[in-house]
Design a protein around this motif. Structure first.
Motif, PDB file in Angstrom:
ATOM      1  N   PHE A  90      55.001  35.512  37.717  1.00 53.98           N
ATOM      2  CA  PHE A  90      55.699  35.729  39.152  1.00 53.98           C
ATOM      3  C   PHE A  90      56.612  34.697  39.453  1.00 53.98           C
ATOM      4  CE2 PHE A  90      52.802  38.870  40.638  1.00 53.98           C
ATOM      5  CZ  PHE A  90      51.571  38.719  39.811  1.00 53.98           C
ATOM      6  N   PHE A 105      56.390  36.337  46.759  1.00 62.72           N
ATOM      7  CA  PHE A 105      56.551  36.529  45.232  1.00 62.72           C
ATOM      8  C   PHE A 105      57.123  37.823  44.843  1.00 62.72           C
ATOM      9  CE2 PHE A 105      53.526  33.559  43.818  1.00 62.72           C
ATOM     10  CZ  PHE A 105      52.922  33.116  45.098  1.00 62.72           C
ATOM     11  N   GLY A 106      57.688  38.082  43.611  1.00 63.55           N
ATOM     12  CA  GLY A 106      58.235  39.096  43.255  1.00 63.55           C
ATOM     13  C   GLY A 106      56.911  39.979  42.672  1.00 63.55           C
ATOM     14  N   GLN A 107      57.326  41.234  42.148  1.00 69.01           N
ATOM     15  CA  GLN A 107      56.460  42.075  41.889  1.00 69.01           C
ATOM     16  C   GLN A 107      55.754  41.866  40.536  1.00 69.01           C
ATOM     17  OE1 GLN A 107      59.644  42.196  42.400  1.00 69.01           O
ATOM     18  NE2 GLN A 107      60.296  44.412  43.063  1.00 69.01           N
TER      19      GLN A 107
ATOM     20  N   TYR B  36      46.374  34.209  50.178  1.00 65.96           N
ATOM     21  CA  TYR B  36      46.850  35.425  49.479  1.00 65.96           C
ATOM     22  C   TYR B  36      45.816  36.316  49.274  1.00 65.96           C
ATOM     23  CZ  TYR B  36      51.137  32.621  49.352  1.00 65.96           C
ATOM     24  OH  TYR B  36      51.968  31.769  49.715  1.00 65.96           O
ATOM     25  N   GLN B  38      45.616  39.836  46.373  1.00 65.22           N
ATOM     26  CA  GLN B  38      46.136  40.558  45.335  1.00 65.22           C
ATOM     27  C   GLN B  38      45.266  41.624  44.791  1.00 65.22           C
ATOM     28  OE1 GLN B  38      46.699  38.006  41.713  1.00 65.22           O
ATOM     29  NE2 GLN B  38      48.258  39.195  41.040  1.00 65.22           N
ATOM     30  N   GLN B  42      49.252  43.994  41.012  1.00 67.99           N
ATOM     31  CA  GLN B  42      49.961  44.053  42.001  1.00 67.99           C
ATOM     32  C   GLN B  42      50.393  42.503  42.446  1.00 67.99           C
ATOM     33  OE1 GLN B  42      49.699  46.383  45.606  1.00 67.99           O
ATOM     34  NE2 GLN B  42      48.616  48.001  44.570  1.00 67.99           N
ATOM     35  N   SER B  43      51.401  42.150  43.133  1.00 69.54           N
ATOM     36  CA  SER B  43      51.714  40.958  43.721  1.00 69.54           C
ATOM     37  C   SER B  43      50.781  40.242  44.433  1.00 69.54           C
ATOM     38  CB  SER B  43      53.208  40.922  44.143  1.00 69.54           C
ATOM     39  OG  SER B  43      53.743  39.521  44.036  1.00 69.54           O
ATOM     40  N   LEU B  44      51.162  39.192  45.107  1.00 66.69           N
ATOM     41  CA  LEU B  44      50.476  38.428  46.090  1.00 66.69           C
ATOM     42  C   LEU B  44      50.726  38.440  47.379  1.00 66.69           C
ATOM     43  CD1 LEU B  44      49.920  36.687  43.258  1.00 66.69           C
ATOM     44  CD2 LEU B  44      49.102  34.882  44.656  1.00 66.69           C
ATOM     45  N   LEU B  46      50.846  37.288  51.313  1.00 63.28           N
ATOM     46  CA  LEU B  46      50.468  36.149  52.077  1.00 63.28           C
ATOM     47  C   LEU B  46      49.709  36.749  53.297  1.00 63.28           C
ATOM     48  CD1 LEU B  46      50.313  33.268  52.951  1.00 63.28           C
ATOM     49  CD2 LEU B  46      52.492  33.609  54.105  1.00 63.28           C
ATOM     50  N   PHE B  91      41.325  40.538  45.242  1.00 62.46           N
ATOM     51  CA  PHE B  91      41.331  39.251  44.547  1.00 62.46           C
ATOM     52  C   PHE B  91      41.990  38.361  45.574  1.00 62.46           C
ATOM     53  CE2 PHE B  91      40.648  36.148  41.379  1.00 62.46           C
ATOM     54  CZ  PHE B  91      42.031  35.780  40.762  1.00 62.46           C
ATOM     55  N   ILE B  93      43.241  34.793  46.860  1.00 59.99           N
ATOM     56  CA  ILE B  93      43.679  33.347  46.316  1.00 59.99           C
ATOM     57  C   ILE B  93      44.188  32.414  47.333  1.00 59.99           C
ATOM     58  CG2 ILE B  93      45.106  32.104  44.619  1.00 59.99           C
ATOM     59  CD1 ILE B  93      45.504  35.046  43.306  1.00 59.99           C
ATOM     60  N   GLY B 110      41.115  31.609  42.518  1.00 64.67           N
ATOM     61  CA  GLY B 110      41.010  32.997  42.874  1.00 64.67           C
ATOM     62  C   GLY B 110      39.376  33.334  43.123  1.00 64.67           C
ATOM     63  N   TRP B 112      37.048  36.948  43.252  1.00 63.23           N
ATOM     64  CA  TRP B 112      37.064  38.428  43.043  1.00 63.23           C
ATOM     65  C   TRP B 112      35.865  38.870  44.282  1.00 63.23           C
ATOM     66  CZ3 TRP B 112      39.975  42.089  41.721  1.00 63.23           C
ATOM     67  CH2 TRP B 112      40.763  41.948  40.652  1.00 63.23           C
TER      68      TRP B 112
END
Lengths: 115, 116
Positions: A90, A105-107, B36, B38, B42-44, B46, B91, B93, B110, B112
């Motif tokens: 990332f 963050f990016g993808q 965060y 997730q 996929q991305s995180l 906020l 998830f 974090i 993290g 779950w």
């Protein structure tokens, strides 16, 4: 407002080959940029960060990234891929001023390393 | 070693119940921490900023009554998912800036959460 775009959601390289993961940023203020690695079911580990000092940043595990303002890029490279490099990567930019800990963050890019 | 630790790493709870996730900074104090979320592959995103001694700041679209955040001390922030639903499964974090290292941001391992 800041943002980052990672080009390529999936990158596959052979063991020993060059790794190049692309990240472009958009920021109205001088950016603080980061690369993180995430292994399956784990948190994020900082690889390296750019904080307006040297444009070529060296990180852990042989990774480095070069900040190019003219190209608004912060690509991550490693000369020779190792099997253990397979993970999710990332790129991130710090949101707002330099004192905030908020990251955008990016993808993400999945790096696959083939034997 | 880890500088930010989360607990539990995995938790399963029933729909309608509440579950608490802890985020601790190890060997340093953090006046702010960040949570965060997730989703798989996929991305995180906020969710909120946890502030020691004051209310958390939530990102747009995050329900503050559902995701309760308490920054109990300079080394502990907790996220409580209240009245959990299956769509809360994710998830989670946390992160904290480490002032002694130029505000380098460290992430926990993290947690779950699975809501059944």
């Amino acid at each position: 407002a800041q943002s980052v775009t990672q080009l390529g959601s999936h990158v596959s390289v052979s063991e020993g080959a060059l790794v190049l993961l692309r990240c472009n940023y958009s920021s109205s203020v001088p950016p603080y940029l980061f690369w993180y690695v995430q292994y399956p079911n784990q948190g994020l580990q900082l690889l390296l960060k750019y904080t307006s000092a040297a444009t070529l940043v060296k990180g852990i595990n042989g990774f480095e990234a070069e900040f190019k303002k003219s190209e608004t890029s912060f690509h991550l490279t490693k000369p020779s891929a190792h099997m253990s490099d397979a993970a999710e990567y990332f790129c991130a930019v710090r949101r707002g001023s330099s004192n905030t800990g908020k990251l955008i963050f990016g993808q993400g890019t999945t790096l696959q390393v083939k034997p | 070693g880890a500088v930010v630790s989360q607990h539990p790493s995995r938790v399963i709870c029933k729909s309608g119940t509440s579950v608490k996730i802890e985020c601790r900074s190890l060997d340093f104090q953090a006046t702010t921490m960040f949570w965060y979320r997730q989703f798989p592959k996929q991305s995180l995103m906020l969710m909120a900023t946890s502030n020691e001694g004051s209310k958390a700041t939530y990102e747009q679209g995050v329900e503050k009554d559902k995701f309760l955040i308490n920054h109990a001390s300079l080394t502990l922030s907790t996220l409580t998912v209240t009245s959990a639903h299956p769509e809360d499964s994710s998830f989670y974090i946390c992160s904290a800036p480490h002032q002694s290292t130029g505000n380098t941001i460290y992430f926990g391992e993290g947690s779950w959460l699975t809501v059944v």
